[in-house]
Each structure stands twice: as C-alpha cells, then as structure tokens.
Design an enzyme around this catalytic site. Structure first.
Site, PDB file in Angstrom:
ATOM      1  N   CYS A  80     -15.249  11.370  51.838  1.00 36.53           N
ATOM      2  CA  CYS A  80     -16.430  11.800  51.103  1.00 36.53           C
ATOM      3  C   CYS A  80     -17.411  12.511  52.054  1.00 36.53           C
ATOM      4  O   CYS A  80     -17.078  13.546  52.608  1.00 36.53           O
ATOM      5  CB  CYS A  80     -17.058  10.622  50.361  1.00 36.53           C
ATOM      6  SG  CYS A  80     -18.246  11.120  49.091  1.00 36.53           S
ATOM      7  N   HIS A 182     -12.504   9.565  47.045  1.00 37.51           N
ATOM      8  CA  HIS A 182     -12.441   8.231  47.655  1.00 37.51           C
ATOM      9  C   HIS A 182     -11.040   7.657  47.474  1.00 37.51           C
ATOM     10  O   HIS A 182     -10.736   7.107  46.411  1.00 37.51           O
ATOM     11  CB  HIS A 182     -13.460   7.290  47.002  1.00 37.51           C
ATOM     12  CG  HIS A 182     -14.873   7.572  47.389  1.00 37.51           C
ATOM     13  ND1 HIS A 182     -15.470   7.006  48.491  1.00 37.51           N
ATOM     14  CD2 HIS A 182     -15.810   8.382  46.836  1.00 37.51           C
ATOM     15  CE1 HIS A 182     -16.718   7.434  48.599  1.00 37.51           C
ATOM     16  NE2 HIS A 182     -16.945   8.276  47.608  1.00 37.51           N
ATOM     17  N   GLU A 184      -9.899   4.992  48.667  1.00 34.82           N
ATOM     18  CA  GLU A 184     -10.015   3.533  48.524  1.00 34.82           C
ATOM     19  C   GLU A 184     -10.424   3.119  47.114  1.00 34.82           C
ATOM     20  O   GLU A 184     -10.374   1.932  46.777  1.00 34.82           O
ATOM     21  CB  GLU A 184     -11.001   2.975  49.565  1.00 34.82           C
ATOM     22  CG  GLU A 184     -12.467   3.164  49.270  1.00 34.82           C
ATOM     23  CD  GLU A 184     -13.020   4.553  49.552  1.00 34.82           C
ATOM     24  OE1 GLU A 184     -14.252   4.707  49.466  1.00 34.82           O
ATOM     25  OE2 GLU A 184     -12.234   5.474  49.852  1.00 34.82           O
TER      26      GLU A 184
END
Length: 202
Positions: A80, A182, A184
C-alpha cells in the site's frame, strides 16, 4: 531458519501482516532496528496514511538508508503506502521524495469514480513476475487508496487493475516489489502472493 523483517516505523498495519505470515508458517519479526533488517532474509515495508508523513518518519528512524542498501541484497516488498514509498517522488499533500528504488512518481488517481478506491478489484499481468506464480489472471484483491504509482519504465509494472482508468497494482524491479493492494487482506490470493514472496530468498 531465517525471518522476514516487517519494518516498524510508526506507520503501518503490522498485526494483519504478521498474522498472515504466521498463518503461512513464515517466520517474521516486527522491528525498527537496522541490524535486524540487515540480518533478515527479506523485508516487508507496510504503510498507511499520507506519503509525506510516512517518508519523514522513515527518514527520522534512519531506516530509509538501511532499506535502500538492503535492496541490493534481498527481496523487499512494499505494501500500500509502503509500495508508494519505493518510488522517486510522491505528490500527496506536497511533493516529497521517496526511496528512489523504482523510477516514477505517485499521483492522485484521475478517475470519474469515487475516491478513495476501496474494495475488491481484479488483476491483469502485463509483465511476468515470480510474485504472482500460481495467481490467475482476473484474480481479485483488496484495495484502499486515492493515489497511484506511475512507473517510468512500463516493464516495472507487474500487475494492473482498472478503476475507470488503468491503475498500477504491483511493481517489480530487481529485488524490489510493491503491491498497492493489501495481500494480507486479500484472502487465498493474497496469501499465495505472500507465500511467493516468502520463497524468493530461500
């Protein structure tokens, strides 16, 4: 067994990245220590917030120089805002220098759609990269951003998405990688990307 250093410089969603790495069985260490970054097998640079604030905090710790030096030796992944910091220049709030690891600048997305761009968008892959091994064209990942990177060299763009205009979703140059989205928070696709990154230097 080695570890991936997750850079703690006061700006970033450290817990979700750490949790994803643990889920994959990849050893990681959240650290703001230059020595720990130098000893790591790989480095993840997370980041949330505004470009100038993050750049100043990174420089304030002195870790900017460490990251640039380590990029010659091991894989680095910016996530990001962390990806945006890899570039030469950011235009958010005011012009501000980045790490200069990828040529180009970060500017506001010029789209008719609402900003910030929040949600799931699909990926296309203009250039091959080991970061996306096993990830199919059209796979969806999760974005939260209003600014996007414009790479000097189109060959550095390894993934794109569409938000009424083409948006750089990921970059790769030598040991340096960046994901605007992202991983994750992107389910199985994101975990595959982190797993691929974790295997780059092992």
């Amino acid at each position: 067994m080695g570890y991936t250093a997750i850079v703690d410089y006061g700006v970033g969603n450290l817990r979700s990245v750490t949790n994803a790495m643990a889920y994959l069985g990849l050893e990681s260490k959240v650290t703001g220590d230059a020595g720990a970054l130098e000893r790591a097998d790989a480095i993840i640079l997370p980041g949330v917030g505004a470009f100038p604030d993050a750049a100043e905090k990174l420089r304030g710790t002195g870790l900017d120089k460490t990251i640039v030096a380590q990029a010659e030796k091991k894989p680095i992944l910016g996530i990001c805002l962390g990806m945006q910091l890899l570039f030469d220049l950011g235009e958010e709030v005011r012009p501000c220098k980045g790490l200069g690891l990828v040529g180009g600048r970060v500017k506001k997305i010029e789209t008719v759609y609402k900003l910030p761009h929040i949600g799931w968008n699909s990926l296309t892959f203009p250039n091959p990269s080991p970061l996306f091994a096993g990830v199919g064209e059209g796979s969806y990942v999760y974005f939260v951003h209003s600014f996007c990177a414009v790479a000097e060299d189109p060959g550095d763009v390894i993934a794109q998405t569409d938000y009424a205009v083409p948006v750089t979703a990921a970059v790769g140059k030598g040991n340096v990688y960046g994901c605007q989205f992202h991983p994750e928070k992107s389910g199985e696709v994101g975990l595959q990307i982190l797993k691929n990154f974790g295997g780059l230097n092992r």
